[in-house]
Design an enzyme around this catalytic site. Structure first.
Site, PDB file in Angstrom:
ATOM      1  N   GLU A  93      41.034  28.857  33.094  1.00 57.73           N
ATOM      2  CA  GLU A  93      40.730  27.902  32.026  1.00 57.73           C
ATOM      3  C   GLU A  93      40.946  28.587  30.673  1.00 57.73           C
ATOM      4  O   GLU A  93      40.368  29.637  30.415  1.00 57.73           O
ATOM      5  CB  GLU A  93      39.278  27.430  32.130  1.00 57.73           C
ATOM      6  CG  GLU A  93      38.917  26.436  31.043  1.00 57.73           C
ATOM      7  CD  GLU A  93      37.498  25.891  31.170  1.00 57.73           C
ATOM      8  OE1 GLU A  93      36.548  26.681  31.194  1.00 57.73           O
ATOM      9  OE2 GLU A  93      37.361  24.646  31.237  1.00 57.73           O
TER      10      GLU A  93
ATOM     11  N   GLU B 147      27.612  21.304  34.688  1.00 59.84           N
ATOM     12  CA  GLU B 147      28.943  20.757  34.348  1.00 59.84           C
ATOM     13  C   GLU B 147      29.750  21.925  33.819  1.00 59.84           C
ATOM     14  O   GLU B 147      29.462  22.434  32.731  1.00 59.84           O
ATOM     15  CB  GLU B 147      28.829  19.691  33.252  1.00 59.84           C
ATOM     16  CG  GLU B 147      28.137  18.416  33.664  1.00 59.84           C
ATOM     17  CD  GLU B 147      28.880  17.650  34.726  1.00 59.84           C
ATOM     18  OE1 GLU B 147      30.090  17.901  34.929  1.00 59.84           O
ATOM     19  OE2 GLU B 147      28.251  16.806  35.378  1.00 59.84           O
TER      20      GLU B 147
ATOM     21  N   LYS C 157      18.694  22.955  23.879  1.00 61.26           N
ATOM     22  CA  LYS C 157      19.252  24.099  23.156  1.00 61.26           C
ATOM     23  C   LYS C 157      20.734  23.867  22.882  1.00 61.26           C
ATOM     24  O   LYS C 157      21.564  23.912  23.787  1.00 61.26           O
ATOM     25  CB  LYS C 157      19.109  25.403  23.946  1.00 61.26           C
ATOM     26  CG  LYS C 157      19.397  26.600  23.016  1.00 61.26           C
ATOM     27  CD  LYS C 157      19.720  27.872  23.746  1.00 61.26           C
ATOM     28  CE  LYS C 157      21.161  27.961  24.163  1.00 61.26           C
ATOM     29  NZ  LYS C 157      22.136  27.962  23.054  1.00 61.26           N
TER      30      LYS C 157
ATOM     31  N   CYS D 125      36.238  20.084  28.669  1.00 60.62           N
ATOM     32  CA  CYS D 125      36.123  20.542  30.061  1.00 60.62           C
ATOM     33  C   CYS D 125      37.142  19.822  30.927  1.00 60.62           C
ATOM     34  O   CYS D 125      37.645  20.378  31.889  1.00 60.62           O
ATOM     35  CB  CYS D 125      34.714  20.328  30.572  1.00 60.62           C
ATOM     36  SG  CYS D 125      34.097  18.668  30.299  1.00 60.62           S
TER      37      CYS D 125
HETATM   38  P1  NAI Z   1      28.835  29.668  27.500  1.00 61.45           P
HETATM   39  O1  NAI Z   1      28.779  29.114  28.865  1.00 61.45           O
HETATM   40  O2  NAI Z   1      28.501  31.100  27.306  1.00 61.45           O
HETATM   41  O3  NAI Z   1      27.858  28.822  26.528  1.00 61.45           O
HETATM   42  C1  NAI Z   1      27.458  27.477  26.737  1.00 61.45           C
HETATM   43  C2  NAI Z   1      25.970  27.340  26.413  1.00 61.45           C
HETATM   44  O4  NAI Z   1      25.219  28.180  27.278  1.00 61.45           O
HETATM   45  C3  NAI Z   1      25.576  27.771  25.001  1.00 61.45           C
HETATM   46  O5  NAI Z   1      24.526  26.946  24.559  1.00 61.45           O
HETATM   47  C4  NAI Z   1      25.080  29.189  25.214  1.00 61.45           C
HETATM   48  O6  NAI Z   1      24.184  29.629  24.218  1.00 61.45           O
HETATM   49  C5  NAI Z   1      24.392  29.085  26.544  1.00 61.45           C
HETATM   50  N1  NAI Z   1      24.317  30.331  27.315  1.00 61.45           N
HETATM   51  C6  NAI Z   1      25.152  31.405  27.267  1.00 61.45           C
HETATM   52  N2  NAI Z   1      24.769  32.339  28.148  1.00 61.45           N
HETATM   53  C7  NAI Z   1      23.658  31.864  28.770  1.00 61.45           C
HETATM   54  C8  NAI Z   1      22.792  32.372  29.792  1.00 61.45           C
HETATM   55  N3  NAI Z   1      23.004  33.550  30.350  1.00 61.45           N
HETATM   56  N4  NAI Z   1      21.764  31.590  30.201  1.00 61.45           N
HETATM   57  C9  NAI Z   1      21.543  30.385  29.666  1.00 61.45           C
HETATM   58  N5  NAI Z   1      22.311  29.862  28.692  1.00 61.45           N
HETATM   59  C10 NAI Z   1      23.364  30.584  28.250  1.00 61.45           C
HETATM   60  O7  NAI Z   1      30.266  29.359  26.921  1.00 61.45           O
HETATM   61  P2  NAI Z   1      31.004  30.057  25.673  1.00 61.45           P
HETATM   62  O8  NAI Z   1      30.771  31.523  25.708  1.00 61.45           O
HETATM   63  O9  NAI Z   1      30.633  29.340  24.446  1.00 61.45           O
HETATM   64  O10 NAI Z   1      32.521  29.746  25.998  1.00 61.45           O
HETATM   65  C11 NAI Z   1      33.224  30.538  26.961  1.00 61.45           C
HETATM   66  C12 NAI Z   1      34.121  29.680  27.795  1.00 61.45           C
HETATM   67  O11 NAI Z   1      33.346  28.748  28.531  1.00 61.45           O
HETATM   68  C13 NAI Z   1      35.108  28.809  27.042  1.00 61.45           C
HETATM   69  O12 NAI Z   1      36.258  29.513  26.702  1.00 61.45           O
HETATM   70  C14 NAI Z   1      35.386  27.739  28.044  1.00 61.45           C
HETATM   71  O13 NAI Z   1      36.343  28.189  28.968  1.00 61.45           O
HETATM   72  C15 NAI Z   1      34.070  27.559  28.755  1.00 61.45           C
HETATM   73  N6  NAI Z   1      33.315  26.416  28.229  1.00 61.45           N
HETATM   74  C16 NAI Z   1      33.316  25.258  28.942  1.00 61.45           C
HETATM   75  C17 NAI Z   1      32.683  24.152  28.456  1.00 61.45           C
HETATM   76  C18 NAI Z   1      32.679  22.865  29.203  1.00 61.45           C
HETATM   77  O14 NAI Z   1      32.559  21.805  28.594  1.00 61.45           O
HETATM   78  N7  NAI Z   1      32.764  22.882  30.504  1.00 61.45           N
HETATM   79  C19 NAI Z   1      32.011  24.145  27.154  1.00 61.45           C
HETATM   80  C20 NAI Z   1      32.009  25.440  26.500  1.00 61.45           C
HETATM   81  C21 NAI Z   1      32.659  26.506  27.034  1.00 61.45           C
END
Ligand code: NAI
Ligand code: MG
Length: 496
Positions: free
Chosen positions: A400, A266, A192, A300
């Site tokens: 972050e 991660e 996904k 990240c």
């Molecule tokens: P997110 O963690 O909500 O989304 C990442 C992925 O998880 C997307 O594919 C999303 O559709 C999915 N997702 C969201 N909620 C979920 C749930 N309850 N169960 C299963 N899958 C779920 O991150 P978002 O909202 O895009 O970004 C928010 C913050 O997260 C960013 O500002 C950043 O700080 C952090 N982030 C960190 C990343 C990394 O590489 N460690 C990558 C993206 C975001």
């Protein structure tokens, strides 16, 4: 395809977009969502929609799990290790052959400069090739047990159906980091992509079919957090791999704890980057600059806390601020852009909110600052921002931000800087710059981080383990460590 930046695309990339609304890939078929829902993916350089994409719901997750299970128990069992390896090399070649189109789609959907998107595609190819070598090398062991007349050995078996949820910052690379080890281990998967950047994952699904993977081995569900949650909740999923926010990671980890699904996470970071008094500044300054601002700070492992020895502090700040002011921020498809927009209106608002909070708490923005306009102004652009006058307790020093925002602080001694560097819930990456081999290894040993960069920031290789200490995650991606996450160990104990 309304967006202005999309006009710069090649014929093939345009043709892909115009084929929308894009469908789900389930059991080798392109299908609509069961309830017919779709969503728009947005061009972050303009704020305009690119095309429509199917929005998978729980029923689609169920269909995909059934297809993956059927593949695991049927056709995938008949694919020999050398055949699996061959299919993976084929997929790598197809990604390479379609690299220009994939890079354009990535740049359009995510906002990153086209040249960086091209680097991502090359990294994805390299990653697949590394894991394509593994299927023929997955071995069990014979165990020298002390019981008499017993033959004891282990088998490595695929862990089962894998749910793989990836973010939007390096969309294709993050997908391949998960898809490659699963395929190498012989697992079927449901991928996904993030709702902000679905396009290259859709194309990846098509290329996996073209490469010849049996139907149901690679399934792609586009959708949002609800779709991801339905994947995590499904009882037919054996292993979850997630990259994203620490908040969602905690939730997924808790769910997998209850259902005892295998899980790797991660998550976020607030990584310290330390410039010691004897550092070569010709290396340290440009390296630290890219370490935070590359990908507009949406990494990240971004080096988001700069700790500079007091003797060098003023010089480093002045030169970093100069680089920041000279950087050109613009659309990813404009070859003059050094950095692209942030990925979404939501990220723009988050990052602008952190910049406001830094200013309100009394820090000074010596470069960048509050972006002009708001997220509706056409494009989510934020200039590289550098804060000084930062206290350890400020929000901008602790949380972050995931944007082009660096906080700089001076320090006096090695012990002090190690303690302050480690005073965070995160532990993904850390970096240090020095010409003294003893301080380098001493400090590398003291830092609580899954990866420590010495005299560089952010380099990587598919063979190297990558992952977090503390709240930055569980498990490791890349290398043979990640292969283990997709394999069970079966012990066979035979009385002779
Ligand atoms: P997110 O963690 O909500 O989304 C990442 C992925 O998880 C997307 O594919 C999303 O559709 C999915 N997702 C969201 N909620 C979920 C749930 N309850 N169960 C299963 N899958 C779920 O991150 P978002 O909202 O895009 O970004 C928010 C913050 O997260 C960013 O500002 C950043 O700080 C952090 N982030 C960190 C990343 C990394 O590489 N460690 C990558 C993206 C975001
Ligand atoms: Mg979210």
């Amino acid at each position: 395809m309304a967006t202005a930046t999309a006009q710069a695309l090649s014929e093939t990339a345009r043709a892909f977009i115009e084929r929308g609304p894009h469908k789900l890939l389930i059991g080798g078929e392109a299908v609509d969502a069961a309830d017919g829902r779709t969503f728009e993916t947005i061009d972050p350089a303009t704020g305009e929609p690119i095309c429509e994409v199917a929005h998978a719901g729980p029923e689609d997750v169920d269909r995909a799990v059934t297809a993956a299970r059927a593949a695991l128990e049927g056709p995938l069992k008949k694919v020999s290790p050398s055949k699996r390896s061959g299919l993976m090399y084929k997929l790598a070649e197809l990604i390479k052959a379609n690299g220009e189109e994939l890079a354009e789609l990535e740049s359009l959907d995510n906002g990153k400069p086209l040249a960086h998107a091209g680097g991502d595609i090359a990294a994805a190819v390299n990653h697949l090739r590394y894991y394509a070598g593994w299927p023929t090398k997955i071995e069990g062991e014979t165990i020298p047990v002390s019981a008499r007349d017993v033959l004891c050995y282990t088998l490595r078996e695929p862990v089962g159906v894998c749910a793989q949820i990836v973010p939007w910052n390096y969309p294709l690379v993050m997908a391949i980091w998960k898809v490659a080890p699963a395929l190498a281990a012989g697992c079927p998967l449901i991928l996904k992509p993030a709702e902000q950047t679905p396009l290259t994952a859709i194309r990846l699904g098509e290329l996996a079919l073209e490469a010849g993977f049996p139907e149901g081995v690679v399934n792609v569900l586009t959708g949002d957090g609800e779709t991801g949650a339905a994947m995590v909740d499904h009882p037919g999923v054996d292993k979850v791999a997630f990259t994203g926010s620490t908040a969602v990671g905690r939730e997924i980890g808790a769910k997998c704890g209850r259902s005892l699904k295998r899980v790797t996470l991660e998550l976020g970071g607030k990584s310290p980057n330390i410039i010691l008094p004897d550092a070569d500044l010709e290396q340290a300054i440009p390296g630290s600059f890219q370490g935070i601002y590359f990908n507009s700070g949406q990494s990240c492992n971004a080096g988001s806390r700069l700790l500079v020895h007091a003797d060098l502090y003023d010089e480093v700040i002045e030169r970093m601020a100069g680089y920041a002011r000279d950087a050109k921020v613009g659309p990813g498809l404009d070859p003059d852009s050094d950095f692209g927009p942030l990925v979404s209106a939501e990220q723009f608002e988050r990052v602008a909110g952190y910049i406001d909070s830094g200013l309100e708490e009394g820090a000074e923005a010596v470069a960048g600052g509050r972006p002009d306009g708001d997220s509706s102004n056409s494009g989510y652009f934020v200039d590289p921002t550098l804060f000084t006058g930062v206290e350890d307790g400020m929000k901008i020093a602790r949380e972050e931000i995931f944007g082009p925002v660096l906080v700089a602080q001076p320090f006096e001694s090695l012990e002090e800087v190690a303690a302050r560097a480690n005073d965070t819930e995160y532990g993904l990456a850390a970096g240090l710059w020095t010409r003294d081999i003893s301080s380098a290894h001493k400090l590398a040993g003291m830092l609580q981080a899954g990866v420590v960069y010495v005299n560089t920031w952010g380099g990587g290789d598919p063979a190297q383990p990558f992952g977090g200490y503390k709240a930055s995650g569980i498990g490791r991606e890349k290398g043979h460590a990640n292969l283990d996450a997709y394999l069970e160990i079966k012990t066979v104990w035979t009385q002779l």
